[in-house]
Design a protein around this motif. Structure first.
Motif, mmCIF file in Angstrom:
data_model
loop_
_atom_site.group_PDB
_atom_site.id
_atom_site.type_symbol
_atom_site.label_atom_id
_atom_site.label_comp_id
_atom_site.label_asym_id
_atom_site.label_seq_id
_atom_site.Cartn_x
_atom_site.Cartn_y
_atom_site.Cartn_z
ATOM 1 N N ARG A 206 0.951 -1.124 -0.165
ATOM 2 C CA ARG A 206 0.145 0.196 -0.202
ATOM 3 C C ARG A 206 0.930 1.170 -0.092
ATOM 4 O O ARG A 206 0.347 2.365 -0.484
ATOM 5 N N LYS A 254 -3.631 -16.108 -0.420
ATOM 6 C CA LYS A 254 -2.750 -14.793 -0.189
ATOM 7 C C LYS A 254 -2.937 -14.391 1.194
ATOM 8 O O LYS A 254 -4.112 -14.310 1.589
ATOM 9 N N TYR A 319 8.208 -11.076 -4.758
ATOM 10 C CA TYR A 319 9.115 -10.090 -5.120
ATOM 11 C C TYR A 319 10.744 -10.654 -4.992
ATOM 12 O O TYR A 319 11.729 -10.114 -5.516
HETATM 13 C C1 PBG Z 1 -5.271 -4.628 -3.670
HETATM 14 C C2 PBG Z 1 -4.065 -5.638 -3.798
HETATM 15 C C3 PBG Z 1 -3.154 -5.629 -2.484
HETATM 16 C C4 PBG Z 1 -2.139 -6.520 -2.754
HETATM 17 C C5 PBG Z 1 -2.262 -7.102 -4.036
HETATM 18 N N1 PBG Z 1 -3.484 -6.560 -4.801
HETATM 19 C C6 PBG Z 1 -3.403 -4.970 -1.311
HETATM 20 C C7 PBG Z 1 -4.584 -4.917 -0.589
HETATM 21 O O1 PBG Z 1 -5.485 -5.991 -0.791
HETATM 22 O O2 PBG Z 1 -4.862 -4.069 0.433
HETATM 23 C C8 PBG Z 1 -1.182 -6.734 -1.869
HETATM 24 C C9 PBG Z 1 0.269 -7.439 -2.350
HETATM 25 C C10 PBG Z 1 1.403 -7.448 -1.300
HETATM 26 O O3 PBG Z 1 1.253 -7.135 -0.125
HETATM 27 O O4 PBG Z 1 2.092 -7.531 -1.764
HETATM 28 N N2 PBG Z 1 -6.164 -4.852 -4.689
#
Ligand code: PBG
Length: 330
Positions: A206, A254, A319
């Protein structure tokens, strides 16, 4: 029974260990997340993600060429929209000449064979930092899913091979799949974030996109009404089965490490490929500990990724993808 069985026989040399190894990482396993910004000649390091960068389109060309030369075959695109382009409806997400749409074309032109996957969610384009449209303090489901289907179509039209909805609205896969079929994009894949948890590990991401929920009245401060409760396990199976039924080709769990029980539950239950997203907070934790000299960076990285694979992942968004590819290079 001991002494007839001595487990150490199969561990006694590197040669025998590698012969009986049950899992091995390969460059074929990885998806490389890429952050893209407007502008020119920009390669800026993300504060909470050491050695990870946001690229402007001119520099992303070189980056994908390098990614391809390392044997990595797919990228997952995220864009950082300019603040003045954001609104509650995420209108900019549908701009045929928007940053994402241009990024897809640029990358496909630079390396035509690379698989381009795109993030589908409103948060980078949302003035309130949510994955959906907010009305009266609620993230409205069906209206959001309609916009997301349009967004997926727009990415497909720009040349995306796979769209990757990360929003967790109910029914969005069905809406997207229907839209893509209707418009003739029957070969466009959907990698659905099907079991995505409301995790505190997304913080650095974010930061990277400046996409956190804003702190104003009538806007929920977190994503708990759409992302899953970390306490839940069975729900992940229902969510995932629903996405497969609605037309997802690949499903996803995730974050990674804290959720490997979910990955294994799914691997025992379903037949479609399972992706795991090793998220930004997982990356940041290891980078920080390694910088302090508290952990061996490469060894811990390989151990974590191997664990993700052992749990049942067939592909991993990470990453660390380039670091691993460099280590694996013969
Ligand atoms: C948002 C999104 C997020 C990530 C991928 N797509 C963040 C969230 O849901 O707030 C997180 C990826 C990461 O933290 O590496 N649609």
């Amino acid at each position: 029974m001991y002494p007839y069985n001595r487990y150490r026989r199969l561990r006694s040399s590197e040669a025998i260990r590698s012969l009986v190894s049950e899992n091995a990482l390969s460059v074929n396993d990885f998806i490389v997340p890429l952050f893209i910004v407007e502008g020119e000649n920009i390669k800026e390091e993300i504060n909470s993600m050491p050695n990870y960068y946001r690229y402007s389109l001119d520099l992303v060309e070189e980056e994908v060429k390098e990614i391809w030369s390392l044997g990595l075959k797919s990228v997952l695109l995220f864009v950082k929209a300019d603040e003045n382009k954001k609104d509650n409806l995420g209108t900019e997400a549908l701009n045929p000449d928007g940053l994402m749409q241009r990024a897809i074309k640029t990358i496909k032109k630079a390396v035509p064979e690379i698989l381009v996957m795109t993030d589908v969610a409103l948060d980078p384009f949302s003035s309130v930092g949510h994955d959906g449209i907010v009305k009266n303090g609620e993230i409205v489901n069906d209206e959001t899913a309609e916009v997301l289907a349009e967004m997926a179509l727009s990415h497909a039209q720009a040349g995306a091979d796979f769209v990757a909805p990360s929003d967790m609205m109910d029914g969005r896969i069905l809406k997207m799949r229907t839209k893509l079929e209707q418009e003739g994009f029957y070969n466009t894949g959907i990698m659905s974030y099907s079991a995505k948890y409301a995790s505190a590990f997304y913080g650095p991401f974010r930061d990277a996109l400046d996409s956190a929920p804003v702190n104003v009245k009538d806007v929920p401060k977190d994503k708990k009404t759409y992302q899953m409760n970390p306490a839940n396990r069975k729900e992940a199976i229902s969510e995932t089965l629903a996405d497969i039924e609605e037309g997802a080709d690949i499903v996803m769990v995730k974050p990674g490490l804290c959720y490997l029980d979910i990955v294994r539950d799914l691997a025992n239950t379903i037949d479609v490929p399972i992706a795991v997203y090793q998220v930004s907070g997982e990356y940041a934790m290891l980078k920080a500990a390694a910088e302090k000299g508290w952990l061996d960076h490469d060894a811990v990285m390989l151990e974590q990724l191997t664990a993700i694979k052992r749990a049942g992942a067939s592909l991993i968004a990470s990453y660390f993808a380039k670091d691993v590819a460099k280590l694996l290079k013969p």
